[in-house]
Design a protein around this motif. Sequence first.
Motif, PDB file in Angstrom:
ATOM      1  N   GLN A 135      -2.878  60.385  65.935  1.00 11.69           N
ATOM      2  CA  GLN A 135      -1.863  59.706  66.724  1.00 11.69           C
ATOM      3  C   GLN A 135      -1.923  60.077  68.198  1.00 11.69           C
ATOM      4  O   GLN A 135      -1.463  59.308  69.049  1.00 11.69           O
ATOM      5  N   GLU A 173      -3.934  66.975  60.972  1.00 10.40           N
ATOM      6  CA  GLU A 173      -4.939  65.931  61.199  1.00 10.40           C
ATOM      7  C   GLU A 173      -4.286  64.586  61.495  1.00 10.40           C
ATOM      8  O   GLU A 173      -4.804  63.807  62.311  1.00 10.40           O
ATOM      9  N   VAL A 174      -3.174  64.278  60.847  1.00 14.88           N
ATOM     10  CA  VAL A 174      -2.491  63.007  61.094  1.00 14.88           C
ATOM     11  C   VAL A 174      -1.997  62.940  62.530  1.00 14.88           C
ATOM     12  O   VAL A 174      -2.135  61.917  63.209  1.00 14.88           O
ATOM     13  N   GLN A 175      -1.439  64.045  63.011  1.00 21.05           N
ATOM     14  CA  GLN A 175      -0.942  64.080  64.395  1.00 21.05           C
ATOM     15  C   GLN A 175      -2.087  63.923  65.388  1.00 21.05           C
ATOM     16  O   GLN A 175      -1.911  63.319  66.448  1.00 21.05           O
TER      17      GLN A 175
END
Length: 365
Positions: free
Chosen positions: A328, A323-325
Amino acid sequence: FFCHTTVINIELVAIGYRVFSANSSAACTELAKKITERLGVELGKSVVFQESNSETRVDVKESVRGQTIFIIQTIPRDVNTAIMELLVMAYALKTSCAKNIIGVIPYFPYSKQCKMRKRGSIVCKLLASMLAKAGLTHIITMDLHQKEIQGFFSFPVDNLRASPFLIQYIQEEIPDYRNAIIVAKSPAAAKRAQSYAERLRLGLAVIHGEAQCSESDMADGRHSPPCVRNTTGHTGLELPLMMAKEKPPITVVGDVGGRIAIIVDDIVDDVGDFVAAAEILKERGAYKIYIMATHGLLSADAPRLIEESAIDEVVVTNTVPHEVQKLQCPKIKTVDVSMILAEAIRRIHNGESMAYLFRNITVDD
């Protein structure tokens, strides 16, 4: 004489099953929650956390005696911590008298270290032995890096496939996919690409040349032991010298001009090879480039490199939390595979055949 017969009604109570998550990270429990929602069961009550000295501790908060237990373990960036969480939880359930302990590990870690390189070790085999020793009796995984890894285990392994979900995404989400061509970014990935191409009834292209990863160069141990000549004593046999490998200039075998290029692979981790492949395909005339893979590890600067590259979209499944990627890089898309994992759990618990989950799956997929 007369016989007094007493009829005793014995109520047969079916032994149930429980589903636990072995992750201490909240982001990693999302897949476990989706699977339990599809199964209509609650996630088992347990606490997994790290002590102040970074030791892993697991507390199971309910009885598991005589039950079949499924442990769902997704692998975050901290791979070694996730492995310890799985081992400690499996052993805790084993010592709590669980009947069967089945690990649901969608992405199996260390799967790339399944061959001998120089004086290294086959870490994947070591991990398989550790899991068996901890108490696991069965594993459900998805798209192992090499299918031969199943032979490392002393218990059954169900290696599910994500290709039906990725093919469905291609058919439903890529406009004019009939004008696409399936691309293997190296000759080693050609069999997987061919499997996709045959089911989608599309053409096939293979990238070959010096830009490819040299992982296979040392995989067969040809550089071990090092070539050292002993000038004293018996010289031994004089073996013919092996010619050094020289990769040809990079070429694309197949016509990608005016086509949508879809690169398929099992893991997207270090995206350097994919970015280089995308540039070559753009030079050869491809007007859109998609990456389709099962496991989106997306380590280091992968989101930034994807965003700045010629790649239009990277499609991965949710076997690994990313989810973080995605925040980004909006080019990263996710396909949910919780359905097939939940169905595999249901079939194993009910003693049903797993063949239905492998229908129309080729050996090379």
